[in-house]
Design a protein around this motif. Structure first.
Motif: not given
Length: 360
Positions: A89-92, A98-104, A135-141
Motif C-alpha cells: 500500500r505504501r508504494y502503490s 510494486l509490480n516487481s515485488i508482487i511478481k516476486a 525475493e526482496f534482495d533479488g528485486v532490490s538488485s
C-alpha cells in the motif's frame, strides 16, 4: 504535529532528534552497514526516529511491528502478512517497484497476493523467512534500490520463534547484499541476549547503534511550549513545570499529556491517572508471563523505596512467611533489569511505571 500520539513520519514533527537522525541517515546510506540497532528506554521515540528517517530518505522499507507479544507461528505470520500488505500500500504509486515485488512474492510457496493484500500461509507449506528475504534482495538488485527490513521491539521475539527469525536475519546478513536490517528495542538486557549471546544466531555479526535518550528538563519544557503553541492552547507555567518534574523527560508521556490536555481538555489529575492505568496494564502483561507472585511483591517494594538488598530480602521473606535464598531475589531483579523496568541501581526507568507499580 508534536502532540500527535502516532509515531512520527516527518522530520518537521520530530523534536530534538537532530544528532540521532543524522547518524541513522548515515548508517542507512552506508553500503558497508548491514545491521543497525536502535535502542532506548520505552517511549523515548525509537519508532518515530526510524520511520521519519526512512521516509525522509525515501528508502523502501518493510516495517515488522512486534510490539504485540508473538507467541505462535500463526501470530508471527499474521504480523508478517500485515507488514507486507502495508508495504504494498505504501508504494502503490511506484508501479515498477510494486509490480516487481508482487511478481516476486506471488512466486513463493505459501504466499497469496490479492491487489495490495498479502496473506502468508502459516501451516506446513508456509514460506520460509529466508525465501522472503531472498525475493526482496533479488528485486532490490533488479530495480537498483536498496531495501530496509525493520523489526520494531525485537525483544518480543523469543524462544523457538525468535531463533527462527534471527536465523533468517543472520542468513540474509551473510549471503544477501542488497537488503539491510534495523532492529529496535527497549528491553536492553533481552536485546543484548539477541545480539551478543554466543548461543544466538546473530552472535558475531557486526552492528552499528543509535541510542535514544530522555529529554533534558529544558528541552521538555520547550517541547510542551511548542506543542501547545501549535494547537493554540495556553497552559499555566506552574502546571508545565509540575508535568516536567513528574515525567522526567520521557517524550512519549509528554506527548500523551500534551494531546490529552489540548485535544480532550482534560485536567492534570485525570491524565496522570489514565497514564498510570496504561502503565499498570503493561506491568500486568509482564506479570502474566511469570508464575511466581514474588515479582509483584518486589515491584511494590521497589516502588515504595525499598532498594537495599538485605531489607528487600527480609520484606519478601515476611510476605512468604519463610526464608528464601539469595538466588530467588537475584533472579527476580535480573529479570526486571533485563526488561528495563529497573536499572542497575534498582530504580525504575520510567516514573509512570513506578507509580503503576505502587498500585499492583
Amino acid at each position: 504535529m508534536l502532540f500527535d500520539t502516532k509515531p512520527k513520519t516527518r522530520r518537521a514533527d520530530l523534536f530534538d532528534f537532530e544528532e540521532e537522525f543524522s547518524r541513522l541517515s548515515r548508517l542507512i546510506n552506508d553500503s558497508l552497514t548491514r545491521l543497525i540497532v536502535v535502542r532506548g528506554l520505552r517511549r523515548t521515540g525509537k519508532t518515530s526516529l526510524v520511520l521519519t528517517t526512512l521516509n525522509e530518505l525515501g528508502v523502501p522499507y518493510v516495517f515488522i511491528d512486534v510490539r504485540e507479544v508473538v507467541r505462535s507461528r500463526r501470530g508471527l505470520y499474521e504480523v508478517l502478512s500485515r507488514a507486507l500488505s502495508d508495504f504494498l500500500r505504501r508504494y502503490s504509486l511506484r508501479k515498477a517497484l510494486l509490480n516487481s515485488i508482487i511478481k516476486a512474492l506471488s512466486g513463493v510457496r505459501g504466499v497469496r497476493v490479492h491487489g495490495v493484500e498479502v496473506s502468508l500461509n502459516w501451516g506446513r507449506d508456509r514460506p520460509l523467512l529466508t525465501e522472503l528475504f531472498r525475493e526482496f534482495d533479488g528485486v532490490s538488485s533488479s530495480v537498483g534500490v536498496g531495501f530496509v527490513i525493520v523489526i520494531d521491539e525485537a525483544q518480543r521475539l523469543g524462544g523457538s520463534l525468535g531463533i527462527e527469525v534471527w536465523s533468517a536475519v543472520a542468513h540474509a546478513y551473510d549471503f544477501l547484499g542488497n537488503i539491510k536490517f534495523i532492529i529496535s528495542g527497549s528491553e536492553m538486557g533481552v536485546l543484548n541476549s539477541i545480539l551478543n549471546n554466543p548461543e544466538s544466531p546473530l552472535f558475531g555479526r557486526a552492528y552499528a547503534e543509535v541510542i535514544t535518550e530522555r529529554l533534558s528538563r529544558e528541552k521538555s519544557l520547550e517541547f510542551l511550549q511548542r506543542g501547545f503553541s501549535e494547537v493554540g492552547v495556553e497552559v499555566d507555567e506552574g502546571e508545565l513545570n509540575e508535568v516536567v518534574d513528574r515525567l522526567d523527560g520521557v517524550i512519549g508521556w509528554l506527548t500523551y499529556y500534551g494531546y490529552s490536555r489540548s485535544v480532550g481538555g482534560r485536567d492534570l489529575t485525570s491524565i496522570f491517572n489514565d497514564a498510570i492505568n496504561l502503565a499498570r496494564e503493561e506491568l500486568e502483561n509482564f506479570l502474566k508471563l511469570r508464575v511466581s507472585r514474588r515479582y509483584r511483591v518486589v515491584l511494590k517494594l521497589l516502588a515504595s523505596g525499598v532498594r537495599e538488598w538485605g531489607l528487600l530480602k527480609r520484606r519478601l521473606e515476611d510476605y512468604e512467611g519463610s526464608p528464601i535464598s539469595d538466588r530467588v531475589l537475584h533472579d527476580i531483579l535480573t529479570a526486571l533489569k533485563m526488561h528495563s523496568i529497573i536499572n542497575e541501581e534498582l530504580e525504575f526507568t520510567d516514573p509512570i511505571v513506578k507509580e503503576a507499580a505502587r498500585e499492583l
